[in-house]
Design an enzyme around this catalytic site. Structure first.
Site, short mmCIF file in Angstrom:
data_model
loop_
_atom_site.label_atom_id
_atom_site.label_comp_id
_atom_site.label_asym_id
_atom_site.label_seq_id
_atom_site.Cartn_x
_atom_site.Cartn_y
_atom_site.Cartn_z
N GLU A 137 25.47 -21.27 -38.05
CA GLU A 137 26.33 -22.43 -37.80
C GLU A 137 26.32 -22.80 -36.32
O GLU A 137 26.32 -21.91 -35.47
CB GLU A 137 27.75 -22.12 -38.24
CG GLU A 137 27.88 -21.93 -39.73
CD GLU A 137 29.33 -21.67 -40.17
OE1 GLU A 137 30.26 -21.95 -39.37
OE2 GLU A 137 29.53 -21.21 -41.30
N ARG A 177 30.87 -15.74 -45.48
CA ARG A 177 30.11 -15.94 -44.25
C ARG A 177 28.70 -16.36 -44.64
O ARG A 177 28.17 -15.92 -45.66
CB ARG A 177 30.07 -14.65 -43.40
CG ARG A 177 31.38 -14.38 -42.67
CD ARG A 177 31.63 -15.39 -41.57
NE ARG A 177 32.84 -15.11 -40.81
CZ ARG A 177 34.01 -15.69 -41.00
NH1 ARG A 177 34.14 -16.58 -41.97
NH2 ARG A 177 35.04 -15.39 -40.24
N HIS A 226 32.39 -25.92 -42.91
CA HIS A 226 33.30 -24.80 -42.71
C HIS A 226 34.76 -25.28 -42.71
O HIS A 226 35.52 -25.07 -41.76
CB HIS A 226 32.99 -24.05 -41.41
CG HIS A 226 33.40 -22.61 -41.45
ND1 HIS A 226 32.63 -21.60 -40.96
CD2 HIS A 226 34.51 -22.01 -41.96
CE1 HIS A 226 33.24 -20.44 -41.14
NE2 HIS A 226 34.40 -20.66 -41.74
#
Length: 317
Positions: A265, A236, A283
């Site tokens: 993000e 993360r 991602h």
């Protein structure tokens, strides 16, 4: 028929399977749900299939009087859901472990290779039209074979990465985790993260997100790394202090980084984008059709177990 709200468009096979068993409302946007949408979904449906970015916080649950009995998360990471607050409102929360393991580990290896061998920088050179041809000292990077990999977090994904490093690249493996693991290959456990960072050529992050790991990789950890070493993050974004990482890359404290995740993000700091010694992916961890399909079908199995069969969710968290 039980009603299910799906927060993002899904692969065709997942949608078809969902509609076979449930009365489905599928949101047609790929943006995160708003608080108002989350409250409406909690109050208007029997269950919700959310995913990364849908911030089911304590505040959201406090505003709702849920009809929903379950959140079947699409993904293994569920730090965007306040599980304690969900349980307090009587909701079951599940995730999709296993389905994501190999794909995420493959992404880690992609980033390791791209960062160590300067592949992103090299592709930009070719596309720019400025490449002047091969020569013996052109864009020399780091050869991974035989180097030492440090894995932070040795769960399913961490072990899959370590296995690839050991068997695929002949790398020595060391790791930092809550407890030593019984592995099928030699790997050295470290009980000090700074010592691990100082000892390895590549430091790979594979820990869950959440308060316990936020800014786990800070200026001190980055400062302990060797100047040629690379950092890879597929966990993360907020596991890394982004300001400290930017400074380490700008100052040559570390050799490079490969990132698939970011603290805010989809915002990526302009200072990161400007650097040549960092590889930036959007991602992509599980971005393969068969993998995303498997994730969706696993989420549906959790929903069917609870809503149709009256059983426990196989992957309750």
């Amino acid at each position: 028929m039980k009603t299910v709200f799906i927060s993002r468009p899904m692969p065709a096979d997942v949608e078809a399977e969902a509609r076979k068993h449930f009365d489905v409302t599928m949101r047609n946007s790929n943006t995160p749900m708003s608080q108002a949408e989350m409250v409406q979904a909690l109050e208007g449906y029997d269950a919700i299939l959310p995913t990364l970015g849908d911030q089911f916080s304590a505040e959201v649950f406090a505003q709702a009087t849920p009809r929903a009995v379950m959140l079947a998360n699409f993904g293994v990471g569920y730090n965007h859901i306040d599980v304690a607050a969900a349980r307090a409102k009587g909701l079951i929360v599940s995730n999709t472990p296993g389905a994501v393991t190999d794909a995420t580990a493959d992404t880690a290896m992609t980033l390791m290779l791209m960062s160590a061998r300067r592949a992103g920088e090299a592709e930009r050179l070719v596309r720019s039209g400025q490449w002047e041809g091969w020569h013996p000292t052109q864009m020399l990077g780091m050869h991974l074979t035989g180097k030492k990999a440090g894995i932070v977090g040795m769960g399913r994904i961490g072990q899959a990465i370590a296995r690839r490093c050991h068997f695929g690249f002949g790398m020595t493996v060391a790791y930092f985790t809550r407890s030593p693991k019984d592995l099928e290959f030699d790997a050295t456990p470290y009980d000090d993260l700074h010592a691990l960072a100082a000892a390895v050529d590549v430091l790979v992050l594979a820990v869950p997100g959440g308060a316990e790991t936020r800014n786990l990789i800070d200026a001190a950890v980055l400062g302990a790394m060797q100047p040629h070493a690379h950092l890879v993050n597929i966990s993360r974004g907020d596991v890394v202090d982004e300001d400290a990482l930017i400074a380490a890359l700008q100052n040559g404290t570390i050799g490079g980084a490969g990132l698939d995740v970011y603290a805010r993000e989809p915002q990526v700091p302009a200072a990161l984008v400007a650097l040549d010694n960092v590889v930036l992916l959007p991602h992509l961890g599980t971005a393969a059709l068969d993998v995303r399909t498997d994730m969706g079908l696993m989420a549906l199995r959790n929903l069917k177990a609870v809503l149709i069969d009256g059983k426990d969710a196989p992957n309750a968290v």
